[in-house]
Design an enzyme around this catalytic site. Sequence first.
Site, PDB file in Angstrom:
ATOM      1  N   HIS A  53       0.851  -1.191   0.000  1.00 19.03           N
ATOM      2  CA  HIS A  53       0.000   0.000   0.000  1.00 19.03           C
ATOM      3  C   HIS A  53       0.880   1.232   0.000  1.00 19.03           C
ATOM      4  O   HIS A  53       0.660   2.169  -0.758  1.00 19.03           O
ATOM      5  CB  HIS A  53      -0.928  -0.005   1.218  1.00 19.03           C
ATOM      6  CG  HIS A  53      -1.800   1.214   1.323  1.00 19.03           C
ATOM      7  ND1 HIS A  53      -2.814   1.331   2.248  1.00 19.03           N
ATOM      8  CD2 HIS A  53      -1.809   2.394   0.652  1.00 19.03           C
ATOM      9  CE1 HIS A  53      -3.400   2.513   2.122  1.00 19.03           C
ATOM     10  NE2 HIS A  53      -2.799   3.178   1.163  1.00 19.03           N
ATOM     11  N   ASP A  91      -1.788  -1.085  -8.456  1.00 20.27           N
ATOM     12  CA  ASP A  91      -3.038  -0.375  -8.191  1.00 20.27           C
ATOM     13  C   ASP A  91      -4.154  -1.371  -8.471  1.00 20.27           C
ATOM     14  O   ASP A  91      -4.492  -1.639  -9.629  1.00 20.27           O
ATOM     15  CB  ASP A  91      -3.152   0.847  -9.101  1.00 20.27           C
ATOM     16  CG  ASP A  91      -4.380   1.691  -8.797  1.00 20.27           C
ATOM     17  OD1 ASP A  91      -5.300   1.183  -8.105  1.00 20.27           O
ATOM     18  OD2 ASP A  91      -4.435   2.851  -9.242  1.00 20.27           O
ATOM     19  N   LEU A  92      -4.707  -1.935  -7.419  1.00 20.89           N
ATOM     20  CA  LEU A  92      -5.684  -3.020  -7.571  1.00 20.89           C
ATOM     21  C   LEU A  92      -6.961  -2.560  -8.253  1.00 20.89           C
ATOM     22  O   LEU A  92      -7.688  -3.374  -8.821  1.00 20.89           O
ATOM     23  CB  LEU A  92      -6.010  -3.612  -6.198  1.00 20.89           C
ATOM     24  CG  LEU A  92      -4.820  -4.196  -5.426  1.00 20.89           C
ATOM     25  CD1 LEU A  92      -5.262  -4.644  -4.037  1.00 20.89           C
ATOM     26  CD2 LEU A  92      -4.179  -5.352  -6.182  1.00 20.89           C
ATOM     27  N   LYS A  94      -7.134  -0.647 -10.819  1.00 15.77           N
ATOM     28  CA  LYS A  94      -6.880  -0.350 -12.234  1.00 15.77           C
ATOM     29  C   LYS A  94      -6.310  -1.579 -12.928  1.00 15.77           C
ATOM     30  O   LYS A  94      -5.695  -2.444 -12.308  1.00 15.77           O
ATOM     31  CB  LYS A  94      -5.880   0.803 -12.374  1.00 15.77           C
ATOM     32  CG  LYS A  94      -6.298   2.109 -11.716  1.00 15.77           C
ATOM     33  CD  LYS A  94      -7.435   2.785 -12.470  1.00 15.77           C
ATOM     34  CE  LYS A  94      -7.673   4.208 -11.960  1.00 15.77           C
ATOM     35  NZ  LYS A  94      -8.028   4.248 -10.523  1.00 15.77           N
ATOM     36  N   PHE A 105      -1.381   5.798  -8.661  1.00 13.23           N
ATOM     37  CA  PHE A 105      -1.239   5.297  -7.293  1.00 13.23           C
ATOM     38  C   PHE A 105       0.162   5.573  -6.767  1.00 13.23           C
ATOM     39  O   PHE A 105       0.340   6.061  -5.647  1.00 13.23           O
ATOM     40  CB  PHE A 105      -1.548   3.796  -7.276  1.00 13.23           C
ATOM     41  CG  PHE A 105      -1.552   3.171  -5.908  1.00 13.23           C
ATOM     42  CD1 PHE A 105      -1.962   3.877  -4.791  1.00 13.23           C
ATOM     43  CD2 PHE A 105      -1.153   1.851  -5.735  1.00 13.23           C
ATOM     44  CE1 PHE A 105      -1.972   3.292  -3.528  1.00 13.23           C
ATOM     45  CE2 PHE A 105      -1.163   1.253  -4.485  1.00 13.23           C
ATOM     46  CZ  PHE A 105      -1.566   1.985  -3.382  1.00 13.23           C
ATOM     47  N   GLU A 109       1.168   8.128  -3.612  1.00 13.02           N
ATOM     48  CA  GLU A 109       1.916   7.668  -2.443  1.00 13.02           C
ATOM     49  C   GLU A 109       3.237   8.421  -2.292  1.00 13.02           C
ATOM     50  O   GLU A 109       3.652   8.740  -1.172  1.00 13.02           O
ATOM     51  CB  GLU A 109       2.173   6.160  -2.541  1.00 13.02           C
ATOM     52  CG  GLU A 109       0.957   5.303  -2.252  1.00 13.02           C
ATOM     53  CD  GLU A 109       0.461   5.454  -0.821  1.00 13.02           C
ATOM     54  OE1 GLU A 109       1.282   5.319   0.109  1.00 13.02           O
ATOM     55  OE2 GLU A 109      -0.736   5.727  -0.640  1.00 13.02           O
ATOM     56  N   LYS A 112       2.454  12.099  -1.154  1.00 15.99           N
ATOM     57  CA  LYS A 112       1.948  12.149   0.217  1.00 15.99           C
ATOM     58  C   LYS A 112       2.974  11.676   1.234  1.00 15.99           C
ATOM     59  O   LYS A 112       3.098  12.265   2.321  1.00 15.99           O
ATOM     60  CB  LYS A 112       0.678  11.308   0.339  1.00 15.99           C
ATOM     61  CG  LYS A 112       0.014  11.393   1.719  1.00 15.99           C
ATOM     62  CD  LYS A 112      -1.315  10.650   1.737  1.00 15.99           C
ATOM     63  CE  LYS A 112      -1.995  10.792   3.100  1.00 15.99           C
ATOM     64  NZ  LYS A 112      -3.299  10.076   3.134  1.00 15.99           N
ATOM     65  N   HIS A 113       3.703  10.618   0.912  1.00 14.48           N
ATOM     66  CA  HIS A 113       4.597  10.007   1.899  1.00 14.48           C
ATOM     67  C   HIS A 113       6.079  10.066   1.504  1.00 14.48           C
ATOM     68  O   HIS A 113       6.934  10.340   2.347  1.00 14.48           O
ATOM     69  CB  HIS A 113       4.196   8.553   2.139  1.00 14.48           C
ATOM     70  CG  HIS A 113       2.811   8.384   2.662  1.00 14.48           C
ATOM     71  ND1 HIS A 113       2.458   8.699   3.959  1.00 14.48           N
ATOM     72  CD2 HIS A 113       1.668   7.923   2.059  1.00 14.48           C
ATOM     73  CE1 HIS A 113       1.166   8.444   4.141  1.00 14.48           C
ATOM     74  NE2 HIS A 113       0.667   7.981   3.012  1.00 14.48           N
TER      75      HIS A 113
END
Length: 214
Positions: A53, A91-92, A94, A105, A109, A112-113
């Site tokens: 994730h 990306d599950l 898509k 995705f 991520e 953001k992270h």
Amino acid sequence: MSKSQLTSVFFILLCALSPIYGAFEYMQLVLTWPITFCRIKHCERTPTNFTIHGLWPDNHTTMLNYCDRSKPYNMFTDGKKKNDLDERWPDLTKTKFDSLDKQAFWKDEYVKHGTCCSDKFDREQYFDLAMTLRDKFDLLSSLRNHGISRGFSYTVQNLNNTIKAITGGFPNLTCSRLRELKEIGICFDETVKNVIDCPNPKTCKPTNKGVMFP
């Protein structure tokens, strides 16, 4: 309260709520169990292995998100790297084509992270690190070897103790509303070399009820 005092209070609150760039104290690798995830959201594909994730830098006092919005996400172009990422970090929601073509995705991520540890890891290093950490434990096989198999229910304590025996640290477990195992967070210290007990784990509360591993 005077205007100057209000200004001081506002400044203090702003500093407390704002993320500190590059000041992460630990790193959490968050692994999704696709079977549970895809019962909650529509998926275009459902692998039967844990997928990434995200890799989330954080600290004990302030949640680190969007630390540097100005930092661009440069799309991966190397075919092998894209396939390696898609195998471990898909990306599950898509198709593989859409996922590799748009990389939405991964971009989300990273922005953001990933930007919260970019003083230590550039974009390439960040994604390589996530894949390396994910591969390190081969969690599905390791759980099976420790007696945790799909289709059975386990206590939170059993899951926590088993995962600690595998990784060396207590995890951060996330469950669906139906108490099905959804995600496992594995935490590392600031060097990202040593596994630690996850701070403030969610632990699929209440802990006195079983958790299904579908």
